[in-house]
Scaffold this motif. Structure first.
Motif, PDB file in Angstrom:
ATOM      1  N   ARG A 120       0.918  -1.315  -0.142  1.00  0.00           N
ATOM      2  CA  ARG A 120      -0.247   0.169   0.145  1.00  0.00           C
ATOM      3  C   ARG A 120       1.252   1.369   0.299  1.00  0.00           C
ATOM      4  N   ALA A 121       2.139   0.676   0.337  1.00  0.00           N
ATOM      5  CA  ALA A 121       3.324   2.070   0.890  1.00  0.00           C
ATOM      6  C   ALA A 121       3.919   2.605  -0.757  1.00  0.00           C
ATOM      7  N   HIS A 122       3.947   1.672  -1.275  1.00  0.00           N
ATOM      8  CA  HIS A 122       5.114   1.970  -2.487  1.00  0.00           C
ATOM      9  C   HIS A 122       3.730   2.065  -3.647  1.00  0.00           C
ATOM     10  N   PHE A 123       2.987   0.653  -3.451  1.00  0.00           N
ATOM     11  CA  PHE A 123       1.764   0.967  -4.812  1.00  0.00           C
ATOM     12  C   PHE A 123       0.824   1.240  -4.451  1.00  0.00           C
ATOM     13  N   PRO A 124       0.209   2.449  -3.851  1.00  0.00           N
ATOM     14  CA  PRO A 124      -0.735   2.712  -4.135  1.00  0.00           C
ATOM     15  C   PRO A 124      -1.553   2.644  -5.170  1.00  0.00           C
ATOM     16  N   PRO A 125      -2.989   1.687  -5.136  1.00  0.00           N
ATOM     17  CA  PRO A 125      -4.095   1.902  -6.269  1.00  0.00           C
ATOM     18  C   PRO A 125      -4.533   2.857  -6.705  1.00  0.00           C
ATOM     19  N   VAL A 126      -4.569   3.339  -7.970  1.00  0.00           N
ATOM     20  CA  VAL A 126      -4.815   4.346  -8.902  1.00  0.00           C
ATOM     21  C   VAL A 126      -6.241   4.049  -9.050  1.00  0.00           C
ATOM     22  N   GLY A 127      -7.242   4.945  -9.276  1.00  0.00           N
ATOM     23  CA  GLY A 127      -9.015   4.852  -9.421  1.00  0.00           C
ATOM     24  C   GLY A 127      -8.899   4.773 -10.343  1.00  0.00           C
ATOM     25  N   THR A 128     -10.371   4.960 -11.130  1.00  0.00           N
ATOM     26  CA  THR A 128     -10.761   5.344 -12.273  1.00  0.00           C
ATOM     27  C   THR A 128     -11.534   6.898 -13.187  1.00  0.00           C
ATOM     28  N   ASP A 129     -10.366   7.933 -12.290  1.00  0.00           N
ATOM     29  CA  ASP A 129     -10.710   8.877 -12.480  1.00  0.00           C
ATOM     30  C   ASP A 129     -10.381   9.669 -13.191  1.00  0.00           C
ATOM     31  N   GLN A 130      -9.243   8.983 -14.002  1.00  0.00           N
ATOM     32  CA  GLN A 130      -8.549   9.149 -15.109  1.00  0.00           C
ATOM     33  C   GLN A 130      -8.153   8.557 -15.942  1.00  0.00           C
ATOM     34  N   ASP A 131      -7.625   9.124 -17.243  1.00  0.00           N
ATOM     35  CA  ASP A 131      -7.275   8.233 -18.300  1.00  0.00           C
ATOM     36  C   ASP A 131      -6.184   7.956 -18.735  1.00  0.00           C
ATOM     37  N   PHE A 132      -5.637   6.708 -19.382  1.00  0.00           N
ATOM     38  CA  PHE A 132      -4.151   6.774 -19.682  1.00  0.00           C
ATOM     39  C   PHE A 132      -3.580   6.908 -20.829  1.00  0.00           C
ATOM     40  N   ASP A 133      -2.167   6.759 -21.232  1.00  0.00           N
ATOM     41  CA  ASP A 133      -2.038   6.305 -22.362  1.00  0.00           C
ATOM     42  C   ASP A 133      -1.628   5.150 -22.874  1.00  0.00           C
ATOM     43  N   TYR A 134      -1.233   4.744 -21.723  1.00  0.00           N
ATOM     44  CA  TYR A 134      -1.209   3.406 -21.977  1.00  0.00           C
ATOM     45  C   TYR A 134      -1.171   2.237 -21.105  1.00  0.00           C
ATOM     46  N   ILE A 135      -2.108   0.927 -20.985  1.00  0.00           N
ATOM     47  CA  ILE A 135      -2.263   0.298 -19.534  1.00  0.00           C
ATOM     48  C   ILE A 135      -1.870  -1.438 -20.390  1.00  0.00           C
ATOM     49  N   VAL A 136      -0.472  -1.449 -19.223  1.00  0.00           N
ATOM     50  CA  VAL A 136      -0.162  -2.390 -19.690  1.00  0.00           C
ATOM     51  C   VAL A 136      -0.373  -3.827 -18.518  1.00  0.00           C
TER      52      VAL A 136
ATOM     53  N   SER B 159       9.444   8.927 -22.906  1.00  0.00           N
ATOM     54  CA  SER B 159       8.678  10.290 -23.304  1.00  0.00           C
ATOM     55  C   SER B 159       9.507  11.447 -21.669  1.00  0.00           C
ATOM     56  N   GLY B 160      10.351  11.093 -21.201  1.00  0.00           N
ATOM     57  CA  GLY B 160      10.427  12.301 -20.248  1.00  0.00           C
ATOM     58  C   GLY B 160       9.602  12.380 -19.231  1.00  0.00           C
ATOM     59  N   GLY B 161       8.906  10.673 -18.881  1.00  0.00           N
ATOM     60  CA  GLY B 161       8.064  10.560 -17.418  1.00  0.00           C
ATOM     61  C   GLY B 161       6.797  11.499 -17.485  1.00  0.00           C
ATOM     62  N   ALA B 162       6.175  11.997 -18.900  1.00  0.00           N
ATOM     63  CA  ALA B 162       5.485  12.692 -19.387  1.00  0.00           C
ATOM     64  C   ALA B 162       3.794  11.437 -19.803  1.00  0.00           C
ATOM     65  N   ALA B 163       4.401  10.195 -19.831  1.00  0.00           N
ATOM     66  CA  ALA B 163       2.937   9.111 -20.392  1.00  0.00           C
ATOM     67  C   ALA B 163       2.294   9.040 -19.049  1.00  0.00           C
ATOM     68  N   ARG B 164       1.363   8.929 -19.529  1.00  0.00           N
ATOM     69  CA  ARG B 164       0.228   8.098 -17.710  1.00  0.00           C
ATOM     70  C   ARG B 164      -0.045   6.515 -18.237  1.00  0.00           C
ATOM     71  N   VAL B 165       1.368   5.654 -17.358  1.00  0.00           N
ATOM     72  CA  VAL B 165       0.669   4.363 -17.275  1.00  0.00           C
ATOM     73  C   VAL B 165       0.706   3.931 -16.590  1.00  0.00           C
ATOM     74  N   LEU B 166      -0.238   2.854 -16.464  1.00  0.00           N
ATOM     75  CA  LEU B 166      -0.915   1.829 -15.369  1.00  0.00           C
ATOM     76  C   LEU B 166      -0.166   0.422 -16.313  1.00  0.00           C
ATOM     77  N   VAL B 167      -0.069   0.137 -14.538  1.00  0.00           N
ATOM     78  CA  VAL B 167       0.377  -1.146 -15.235  1.00  0.00           C
ATOM     79  C   VAL B 167      -0.333  -2.285 -13.617  1.00  0.00           C
TER      80      VAL B 167
END
Length: 421
Positions: free
Chosen positions: A102-118, A136-144
């Motif tokens: 929970r500390a290192h990888f808190p789950p993100v919700g569904t209120d945003q769009d992602f450039d990549y879903i892996v 992307s220089g840290g600009a991409a929105r990535v969800l694993v």
């Protein structure tokens, strides 16, 4: 209808485990949860039916080893020993929501769009997520999305080992304790999956050899040129590739093989490790894993707002607009709810669930509302006249605890994902 009482004692199954019973009363289909009684330090469950009936315990998705048990009125069992000695490899995904996760990888919700879903955080998915952020220089929105949890923060070879100067197999024994089998086959197969952050990258052998010229026979020439023209170098740089320490024996054998089999002779395989061992037979440290890679990326300034890793999120379907995928549906195994994660305009989904997991995913055209293989029988590894696991198709995943609904899924795993991913 009578009541059958089953009691388990011995202390080997801890109170926070998911202990259940399956029996022949319903054809071994349903898990009946056991209740832990703290004052008595025992587990109890009652089945409705007439005995005698065969049953087995299941702990965190693992079948009890040994023959079936039989309960006529009341059955009191005692288990003493280590977990992996008492239960087989799990055929379900172990669920444990630790404070570190929970500390290192808190789950993100569904209120945003992602450039990549892996889908998947192993060698393929974890490395790809890292490269997407770097390029992307840290600009991409990535969800694993990772179905497993936070098992180890690093490769098992970097964990404490039993004392000894030479090759020590204690670190590799951990694979046998944590591997998962979510398939059945008519032929015995020594194949398993790792449902955890980093996938099998936290258990692999750390060798990163380059292909010898003879091994490229039949490969497209442009692929070989790309590998030898830079991709090998980039991979070895990411994996911290280092030369293995040489000793007299290895040098002599290598020279002999080079003389006898010149076409197969190649460079000595490198190790994906930062630090070589001080002796020729020792295990190096700093072995690469995508668990550590993703953790490191999440610690970079600002990247934690763009790169997200949702653990215990089992992908179960996809939403489409025509032939274009628009969202990914995943079941949160901790919260027990289904969520939909949206793609941004022009976004992409990349399936990286491994050589066993990815082929079982639905293809994007046909409509279905259940998980692939959910209608297949789910039976225990038992003895006697009860059903066995061999009547499952070789590619069918084990039945998940819940199925997603209302999503478009397909039946042909051979459809090229590159057309829409």
């Amino acid at each position: 209808m009578g009541t059958l009482t089953i009691v388990l004692r011995g202390g080997s199954v801890r109170p926070d485990a998911r202990l259940s019973v399956r029996s022949g009363l319903d054809g071994w289909q349903e898990d009946v949860p056991c209740e832990y009684v703290s004052g008595a330090d025992e587990w109890r469950v009652q089945l409705q039916g007439e005995g005698p009936v065969e049953f087995k315990f299941r702990c965190d998705g693992s079948w009890e080893r040994g023959p079936n048990r039989v309960v006529e009125n009341e059955h009191v069992a005692t288990m003493v020993g280590r977990r992996y000695e008492l239960f087989e490899e799990p055929d379900d995904i172990p669920v444990a929501d630790s404070l570190a996760a929970r500390a290192h990888f808190p789950p993100v919700g569904t209120d945003q769009d992602f450039d990549y879903i892996v889908v998947g955080s192993g060698v393929g998915g974890g490395t790809l997520a890292h490269r997407l952020m770097v390029e992307s220089g840290g600009a991409a929105r990535v969800l694993v999305l990772e179905a497993g949890g936070y098992l180890f923060p690093t490769h098992v070879g970097n964990l404490p080992r039993r004392h000894g100067p030479y090759v020590n197999r204690s670190v590799w024994e951990l694979w046998n304790q944590f591997k998962v089998r979510r398939y059945s086959s008519e032929q015995p197969l020594d194949l398993a999956q790792a449902f955890c952050l980093g996938g099998r990258s936290v258990f692999w052998g750390a060798l990163v050899p380059r292909m010898a010229p003879a091994e490229f026979a039949g490969w497209p020439q442009e692929v070989r040129q790309d590998l030898e023209g830079g991709w090998y170098d980039m991979a070895e740089d990411l994996l911290n590739g280092s030369a293995m320490p040489k000793d007299t024996l290895c040098g002599t054998v290598g020279a002999m093989l080079g003389q006898e089999l010149p076409d197969l002779a190649g460079d000595q395989a490198m190790l994906a490790a930062e630090h070589a061992s001080g002796n020729g037979l020792g295990i190096p440290s700093g072995i690469f894993s995508t668990a550590a890679l993703l953790m490191e990326d999440r610690l970079r300034a600002g990247w934690d707002e763009r790169l997200h890793v949702n653990l215990h999120h089992q992908v179960c379907g996809f939403a489409f607009d025509g032939d274009a995928v628009t969202a990914v549906d995943a079941f949160d195994l901790v919260a027990g709810v289904q969520r939909r994660f949206r793609l941004a305009e022009g976004g992409r989904v990349i399936l990286s669930a491994g050589t066993m997991g990815t082929p079982c995913w639905p293809a994007p055209r046909a409509s279905r509302t259940s998980w692939p293989g959910a209608a297949s029988p789910t039976t225990p590894p038992i003895t006697g006249s009860s059903p066995s696991r061999t009547d499952l198709p070789a590619t069918a995943p084990r039945t998940p605890r819940r199925s997603c609904s209302g999503v478009r899924q397909a039946t042909s795993p051979s459809t090229p994902w590159s057309r829409w991913a």
